[in-house]
Scaffold this active site. Structure first.
Site, PDB file in Angstrom:
ATOM      1  N   ILE A 196       0.856  -1.186   0.000  1.00  0.00           N
ATOM      2  CA  ILE A 196       0.000   0.000   0.000  1.00  0.00           C
ATOM      3  C   ILE A 196       0.891   1.234   0.000  1.00  0.00           C
ATOM      4  CG2 ILE A 196      -1.709   1.339   1.294  1.00  0.00           C
ATOM      5  CD1 ILE A 196      -2.656  -1.322   2.505  1.00  0.00           C
ATOM      6  N   ILE A 197       0.555   2.180  -0.869  1.00  0.00           N
ATOM      7  CA  ILE A 197       1.254   3.468  -0.896  1.00  0.00           C
ATOM      8  C   ILE A 197       0.192   4.545  -0.796  1.00  0.00           C
ATOM      9  CG2 ILE A 197       2.687   5.029  -2.249  1.00  0.00           C
ATOM     10  CD1 ILE A 197       3.867   2.544  -3.594  1.00  0.00           C
ATOM     11  N   LYS A 198       0.294   5.374   0.229  1.00  0.00           N
ATOM     12  CA  LYS A 198      -0.694   6.422   0.463  1.00  0.00           C
ATOM     13  C   LYS A 198      -0.004   7.772   0.333  1.00  0.00           C
ATOM     14  CE  LYS A 198      -4.074   7.967   3.820  1.00  0.00           C
ATOM     15  NZ  LYS A 198      -4.645   7.765   5.147  1.00  0.00           N
ATOM     16  N   GLN A 199      -0.664   8.690  -0.326  1.00  0.00           N
ATOM     17  CA  GLN A 199      -0.067   9.996  -0.578  1.00  0.00           C
ATOM     18  C   GLN A 199      -1.132  11.069  -0.505  1.00  0.00           C
ATOM     19  OE1 GLN A 199       1.804  10.215  -4.411  1.00  0.00           O
ATOM     20  NE2 GLN A 199       1.518  12.396  -4.566  1.00  0.00           N
TER      21      GLN A 199
END
Length: 66
Positions: free
Chosen positions: A39-42
């Protein structure tokens, strides 16, 4: 895999916060993909030009549009 990239006080220049700069957060996303993060959250980018403002990394001004 869980990775947290902490906020750095050196990412502010002339009163502008470059933590949410498009070019710097894009590089962080690239690192996340490279290490195969699940998961990559930005946050949504609010400005650009972080590399040039803080003097970090190498850039090619001939490939940018004004």
């Amino acid at each position: 895999m869980f990775v947290v990239l902490p906020a750095q006080p050196g990412l502010q220049e002339d009163g502008v916060d470059y933590h949410i700069s498009a070019d710097l957060s894009g590089q962080a996303n690239h690192i996340g993909v490279t290490i195969e993060a699940d998961i990559i959250k930005q946050k949504q980018a609010e400005n650009n030009g972080g590399y040039n403002a803080i003097g970090f990394g190498k850039t090619d001004r001939s490939s940018t549009t004004s």
